[in-house]
Design a protein around this motif. Structure first.
Motif, PDB file in Angstrom:
ATOM      1  N   MET A   1      14.936 -10.557  -6.046  1.00  0.00           N
ATOM      2  CA  MET A   1      15.468 -11.356  -4.499  1.00  0.00           C
ATOM      3  C   MET A   1      15.786 -10.119  -3.384  1.00  0.00           C
ATOM      4  N   SER A   2      14.940 -10.592  -2.460  1.00  0.00           N
ATOM      5  CA  SER A   2      16.160  -9.412  -1.414  1.00  0.00           C
ATOM      6  C   SER A   2      17.050 -10.233  -0.452  1.00  0.00           C
ATOM      7  N   PRO A   3      17.579  -9.368   0.329  1.00  0.00           N
ATOM      8  CA  PRO A   3      19.721  -8.885   0.635  1.00  0.00           C
ATOM      9  C   PRO A   3      19.019  -9.713   1.430  1.00  0.00           C
ATOM     10  N   LEU A   4      18.465 -10.263   2.292  1.00  0.00           N
ATOM     11  CA  LEU A   4      18.158 -11.599   3.510  1.00  0.00           C
ATOM     12  C   LEU A   4      18.595 -12.590   2.534  1.00  0.00           C
ATOM     13  N   LEU A   5      17.696 -13.263   1.544  1.00  0.00           N
ATOM     14  CA  LEU A   5      17.304 -14.466   0.633  1.00  0.00           C
ATOM     15  C   LEU A   5      18.629 -14.128  -0.013  1.00  0.00           C
ATOM     16  N   GLN A   6      19.976 -13.497  -0.591  1.00  0.00           N
ATOM     17  CA  GLN A   6      20.633 -13.779  -1.341  1.00  0.00           C
ATOM     18  C   GLN A   6      21.620 -13.346  -0.639  1.00  0.00           C
ATOM     19  N   GLY A   7      21.736 -13.493   0.859  1.00  0.00           N
ATOM     20  CA  GLY A   7      22.885 -14.031   1.549  1.00  0.00           C
ATOM     21  C   GLY A   7      22.924 -15.183   1.876  1.00  0.00           C
ATOM     22  N   VAL A   8      20.854 -15.208   2.585  1.00  0.00           N
ATOM     23  CA  VAL A   8      21.270 -16.965   2.902  1.00  0.00           C
ATOM     24  C   VAL A   8      21.661 -17.836   1.844  1.00  0.00           C
ATOM     25  N   LEU A   9      21.050 -17.582  -0.011  1.00  0.00           N
ATOM     26  CA  LEU A   9      21.687 -18.233  -0.642  1.00  0.00           C
ATOM     27  C   LEU A   9      23.248 -18.479  -1.000  1.00  0.00           C
ATOM     28  N   THR A  10      23.490 -17.350  -0.744  1.00  0.00           N
ATOM     29  CA  THR A  10      25.150 -17.002  -1.328  1.00  0.00           C
ATOM     30  C   THR A  10      25.855 -17.971  -0.506  1.00  0.00           C
ATOM     31  N   ILE A  11      25.734 -17.742   1.412  1.00  0.00           N
ATOM     32  CA  ILE A  11      26.425 -19.352   2.371  1.00  0.00           C
ATOM     33  C   ILE A  11      25.975 -20.957   1.899  1.00  0.00           C
ATOM     34  N   ILE A  12      24.564 -20.810   1.199  1.00  0.00           N
ATOM     35  CA  ILE A  12      24.182 -22.112   1.069  1.00  0.00           C
ATOM     36  C   ILE A  12      25.562 -22.405   0.009  1.00  0.00           C
ATOM     37  N   ILE A  13      25.368 -21.611  -0.672  1.00  0.00           N
ATOM     38  CA  ILE A  13      26.210 -22.213  -2.216  1.00  0.00           C
ATOM     39  C   ILE A  13      27.994 -22.175  -2.707  1.00  0.00           C
ATOM     40  N   GLY A  14      27.591 -21.421  -1.142  1.00  0.00           N
ATOM     41  CA  GLY A  14      29.927 -21.266  -1.202  1.00  0.00           C
ATOM     42  C   GLY A  14      30.249 -21.697  -0.020  1.00  0.00           C
ATOM     43  N   VAL A  15      29.597 -22.705   1.077  1.00  0.00           N
ATOM     44  CA  VAL A  15      29.421 -24.150   1.901  1.00  0.00           C
ATOM     45  C   VAL A  15      29.411 -25.349   1.096  1.00  0.00           C
ATOM     46  N   GLY A  16      28.335 -25.148   0.449  1.00  0.00           N
ATOM     47  CA  GLY A  16      27.993 -26.410  -0.142  1.00  0.00           C
ATOM     48  C   GLY A  16      28.870 -26.816  -1.598  1.00  0.00           C
TER      49      GLY A  16
END
Length: 325
Positions: A1-16
């Motif tokens: 998994m690319s770092p960019l995708l990891q960052g986006v998923l982390t934000i989505i999971i964290g905020v969500g």
């Protein structure tokens, strides 16, 4: 998994996750535990409003407990075992520290750092803030003074290693000694005084921080008090010492304690410049000397550092509460 995708998923999971937690916890509170309808609605709403703040604080309290309280308790428990961690020895590691001359040296050096660095940084920062405010090119001067803050401790240490170099063609100090016909001198091997040569590096870095904070505080002093003092015949020095300094004493205390806490954690400068040799050992570098060969002793030193920092933190909190009253 690319770092960019990891960052986006982390934000989505964290905020969500945060939104979901607060949304569903409110539903459980208002609909299940304390229903806001029926004959006990008023009492339930009051109870729910008492519980709700703790519900919102729970994630932060849980995170603090997990990443702060648990490691502290775990470190203390680990410090009660031997180097391999398979034998309980109680306070043996702490008694060993008290009997160690190297620990005494490190502790004494740390006290020197705590006394000298915050005092010198705050003093020079206060003088720089006062003097640069009176210059037409004060903004440029402040930028130059603040610039070392952008340098890492290791980078700053390497810069000053050239300043302290024994070779007169490289080291500034020995170049001056050579100019006056004196023999080269390795200042980093001067017993006791070499500690102050290391402290100069941190003072050089932290003066810019103190200057910026104290400059803002000086600008916040009401002009009426200064004008009244001048009309009463006070000179520039009296105005500075008796009018300005007392009014920004709270800010001075905050700057002082902030630098003090930083000093108690500093490690990079000593490790880069001397490696803790020549009598320059401090508690963090002393701890690192045991880190990979005696985990029990290392955690004991870490706990001692925490105990040394704790009174400064408590005093800082008490001062902040006084300022808020």
């Amino acid at each position: 998994m690319s770092p960019l995708l990891q960052g986006v998923l982390t934000i989505i999971i964290g905020v969500g996750g945060c939104i979901g937690y607060f949304y569903f916890s409110n539903i459980l509170l208002d609909k299940v535990f304390f229903p806001d309808s029926g004959k006990n609605a008023a009492r339930n709403i009051t109870r729910a409003n008492r519980v709700r703040p703790w519900l919102f604080l729970f994630p932060a309290m849980f995170a603090l407990s997990l990443y702060l309280v648990y490691p502290v308790v775990g470190s203390f428990w680990r410090s009660l075992f031997n180097r391999s961690g398979d034998e309980f020895i109680g306070l043996g590691n702490y008694m060993g520290l008290l009997d160690s001359p190297d620990f005494h040296t490190a502790f004494f050096n740390n006290l020197l750092w705590v006394v000298f660095v915050p005092a010198a940084s705050t003093l020079f920062g206060l003088l720089a803030a006062q003097l640069t405010d009176r210059l037409s090119w004060g903004g440029i001067a402040k930028s130059l003074i603040f610039m070392p803050m952008a340098i890492s401790f290791v980078g700053a240490s390497l810069i000053w290693k050239f300043v302290y170099a024994v070779d007169p063609d490289i080291g500034l100090i020995n170049a001056l000694r050579d100019f006056f016909g004196m023999e080269p001198l390795d200042v980093l091997q001067l017993a006791f005084w070499n500690n102050f040569f290391l402290m100069v590096i941190l003072v050089w870095i932290q003066t810019g921080f103190a200057m910026v904070i104290l400059s803002a505080a000086l600008r916040g002093i009401p002009e009426e008090t200064i004008e009244a003092a001048i009309l009463d015949g006070a000179g520039p020095f009296a105005v500075f010492m008796k009018i300005k300094v007392p009014q920004i004493m709270g800010t001075i205390v905050v700057v002082w304690t902030t630098i003090t806490i930083l000093v108690l954690k500093v490690f990079d400068i000593v490790y880069t410049m001397t490696g803790g040799n020549f009598g320059t050992e401090i508690l963090p570098s002393y701890m690192m000397s045991f880190m990979f060969r005696d985990d029990g002793r290392a955690t004991a030193v870490a706990f001692v550092i925490m105990l040394v920092v704790l009174p400064v933190m408590i005093w800082n909190i008490m001062q902040a509460r006084k300022e808020m009253k």
